[in-house]
Design a protein around this motif. Structure first.
Motif, PDB file in Angstrom:
ATOM      1  N   LEU A 158      34.247  25.375  45.516  1.00  7.77           N
ATOM      2  CA  LEU A 158      35.576  25.985  44.877  1.00  7.77           C
ATOM      3  C   LEU A 158      36.524  26.464  45.986  1.00  7.77           C
ATOM      4  O   LEU A 158      37.698  26.257  45.781  1.00  7.77           O
ATOM      5  CB  LEU A 158      35.162  27.327  44.195  1.00  7.77           C
ATOM      6  N   ASP A 159      36.080  26.681  47.127  1.00  8.54           N
ATOM      7  CA  ASP A 159      36.886  27.107  48.162  1.00  8.54           C
ATOM      8  C   ASP A 159      37.833  25.980  48.508  1.00  8.54           C
ATOM      9  O   ASP A 159      39.076  26.180  49.070  1.00  8.54           O
ATOM     10  CB  ASP A 159      35.970  27.490  49.468  1.00  8.54           C
ATOM     11  N   HIS A 185      33.722  36.840  39.980  1.00  7.24           N
ATOM     12  CA  HIS A 185      33.373  35.940  40.985  1.00  7.24           C
ATOM     13  C   HIS A 185      34.564  35.042  41.426  1.00  7.24           C
ATOM     14  O   HIS A 185      34.983  35.037  42.568  1.00  7.24           O
ATOM     15  CB  HIS A 185      31.874  35.261  41.253  1.00  7.24           C
ATOM     16  N   ILE A 186      34.998  34.356  40.594  1.00  7.83           N
ATOM     17  CA  ILE A 186      36.042  33.483  41.138  1.00  7.83           C
ATOM     18  C   ILE A 186      37.414  34.192  41.356  1.00  7.83           C
ATOM     19  O   ILE A 186      38.151  33.792  42.243  1.00  7.83           O
ATOM     20  CB  ILE A 186      36.306  32.316  39.784  1.00  7.83           C
ATOM     21  N   VAL A 187      37.853  35.211  40.816  1.00  5.39           N
ATOM     22  CA  VAL A 187      38.821  36.074  40.808  1.00  5.39           C
ATOM     23  C   VAL A 187      38.767  36.623  42.334  1.00  5.39           C
ATOM     24  O   VAL A 187      39.821  36.525  43.253  1.00  5.39           O
ATOM     25  CB  VAL A 187      38.996  37.042  40.081  1.00  5.39           C
ATOM     26  N   GLU A 188      37.438  36.834  42.821  1.00  9.83           N
ATOM     27  CA  GLU A 188      37.170  37.282  44.356  1.00  9.83           C
ATOM     28  C   GLU A 188      37.426  36.288  45.122  1.00  9.83           C
ATOM     29  O   GLU A 188      38.009  36.468  46.249  1.00  9.83           O
ATOM     30  CB  GLU A 188      35.784  37.971  44.183  1.00  9.83           C
ATOM     31  N   LEU A 189      37.052  35.008  44.933  1.00 13.68           N
ATOM     32  CA  LEU A 189      37.090  34.116  45.601  1.00 13.68           C
ATOM     33  C   LEU A 189      38.377  33.706  45.936  1.00 13.68           C
ATOM     34  O   LEU A 189      39.150  33.154  47.029  1.00 13.68           O
ATOM     35  CB  LEU A 189      36.419  32.853  45.258  1.00 13.68           C
ATOM     36  N   MET A 190      39.413  33.819  45.093  1.00 14.90           N
ATOM     37  CA  MET A 190      40.915  33.262  45.034  1.00 14.90           C
ATOM     38  C   MET A 190      41.651  34.251  46.102  1.00 14.90           C
ATOM     39  O   MET A 190      42.334  33.976  46.729  1.00 14.90           O
ATOM     40  CB  MET A 190      41.624  33.752  43.664  1.00 14.90           C
ATOM     41  N   GLY A 191      41.262  35.350  46.262  1.00 18.81           N
ATOM     42  CA  GLY A 191      41.726  36.388  47.193  1.00 18.81           C
ATOM     43  C   GLY A 191      43.220  37.069  46.761  1.00 18.81           C
ATOM     44  O   GLY A 191      43.791  36.299  45.537  1.00 18.81           O
ATOM     45  N   ASP A 192      43.876  38.112  46.906  1.00 18.83           N
ATOM     46  CA  ASP A 192      45.203  38.744  46.611  1.00 18.83           C
ATOM     47  C   ASP A 192      46.266  37.971  46.553  1.00 18.83           C
ATOM     48  O   ASP A 192      46.897  38.057  45.667  1.00 18.83           O
ATOM     49  CB  ASP A 192      45.121  40.006  47.360  1.00 18.83           C
TER      50      ASP A 192
END
Length: 367
Positions: A158-159, A185-192
């Motif tokens: 995903l990264d 979890h995917i939203v967290e991986l995306m970053g702000d």
């Protein structure tokens, strides 16, 4: 009831049956869990009674090298039949063959694969191949198929995929995710920074998809998404409210407005859409149907005076049963301070009706 998950499930059923989603629009009015269960039963009906021929082909592939089996898949079977055969193979064997196929062919075949086989097949594939296939699916605009796979991809994949796909793809795939519980979890991986760009892209006709994602997260993530949306230019934010009104998605929007800081809630209350009598008149029955008075009343208090009067008039025409349900919800949540201004704006006949309702009588009899 949030309609968006049921709508997504309806689109997935239509894809499984290769039919126009409009033929199944009635399903979107049902509880999402029921439609999801129907999708699972549809998958079982489609793939569990496969012709014996598929098992014979699957057995035959074991007799030749993976490269030969891959060539046969391309030249003789095609994407649909190749996917059906892959669903009958041991996951390791299916992975060996997929590794020898062109990425474009694999991406096309993915749409026809038994969804229940995806986790085991993905586990056997090289990460680089998973990245290439994911990007190919994005380029094909096949968000429903991506939605089947994303939850089974490791973070390391995903990264690498997220920077290679558009914000539109992220929104459409998040909306179509088969396992919405993975969205936080995917939203967290995306970053702000990426999340801000994704929310901004929702103004290009993708507000329902953004609302679906926001409805699947909680806590700080939900507040973050709601705040990012509230900080969009006024015309874009107004388009969100009008989209919600047109598609009757208040049950997805009001919980987001409820978590906004007061300043941002005032921004929403001042939007032109919330001075539109047609929008406001449609909002009241939606709040009644969803029971979201606790989320709506703080917004009502911030609306312009004319808008509050329009809402009060619409509420005053509700059937006695709906008004009584409102009063009982207000009493249960101790929202009297917020609802009394609404009652004060009603005309005298409506006030008299309310004061004679069982819920008000019950409260009046309390010490």
């Amino acid at each position: 009831m949030n309609k968006l998950p049921a709508r997504a499930e309806t689109e997935k059923i239509a894809r499984l049956l290769d039919r126009d989603p409009g033929e199944f629009a009635f399903l979107a009015e049902l509880p999402a869990d029921d439609v999801r269960r129907l999708r699972e039963l549809t998958v079982a009906a489609l793939f569990d009674n496969a012709p014996d021929m598929l098992d014979r082909i699957a057995r035959a592939t074991k007799l030749v090298p993976a490269g030969v089996a891959a060539a046969i898949s391309q030249k003789a079977l095609g994407p649909r039949l190749a996917a059906a055969v892959a669903g009958r193979l041991e996951p390791s064997r299916a992975a060996d063959i997929i590794d020898k196929l062109p990425v474009a062919f694999t991406a096309e075949s993915c749409a026809h694969l038994d969804p229940r086989r995806i986790p085991s097949i993905v586990a056997g594939l090289d990460e680089g191949l998973l990245v290439r296939v994911s990007v190919a699916l994005a380029e094909r605009g096949d968000h429903l198929t991506m939605g089947r796979f994303v939850a089974h991809l490791p973070d390391s994949v995903l990264d690498r995929v997220l920077p290679q796909v558009s914000d539109e793809v992220v929104l459409r795939t998040g909306y179509a995710l088969d396992s919405p519980q993975h969205l936080p979890h995917i939203v967290e991986l995306m970053g702000d920074d990426r999340l801000e760009r994704v929310v901004a892209s929702a103004a290009d006709g993708l507000w329902p998809e953004a609302l679906a994602i926001a409805s699947s997260v909680t806590g700080e993530q939900r507040i973050r998404i709601a705040t990012l949306a509230a900080h969009r230019p006024p015309d874009q934010l107004d388009s969100l409210v009008r989209t919600v009104a047109d598609q009757d998605l208040w049950e997805a929007l009001l919980p987001l407005v409820a978590v906004l800081p007061d300043e941002d809630r005032r921004t929403v209350a001042a939007l032109p859409a919330l001075s539109d009598a047609e929008v406001l008149t449609g909002l009241v029955p939606a709040v009644v149907a969803t029971g979201l008075w606790a989320q709506f009343l703080p917004l009502f208090d911030l609306l312009p005076e004319d808008s509050r009067k329009t809402v009060a008039d619409a509420a005053g025409t509700l059937p006695d049963a709906d008004l009584d349900a409102l009063a009982r919800e207000v009493d249960k949540r101790d929202l009297w301070e917020l609802v009394l201004p609404l009652v004060e704006l009603m005309d005298d006949p409506a006030k008299e009706r309310i004061l004679t309702l069982p819920a008000f009588q019950d409260r009046a009899g309390q010490p």
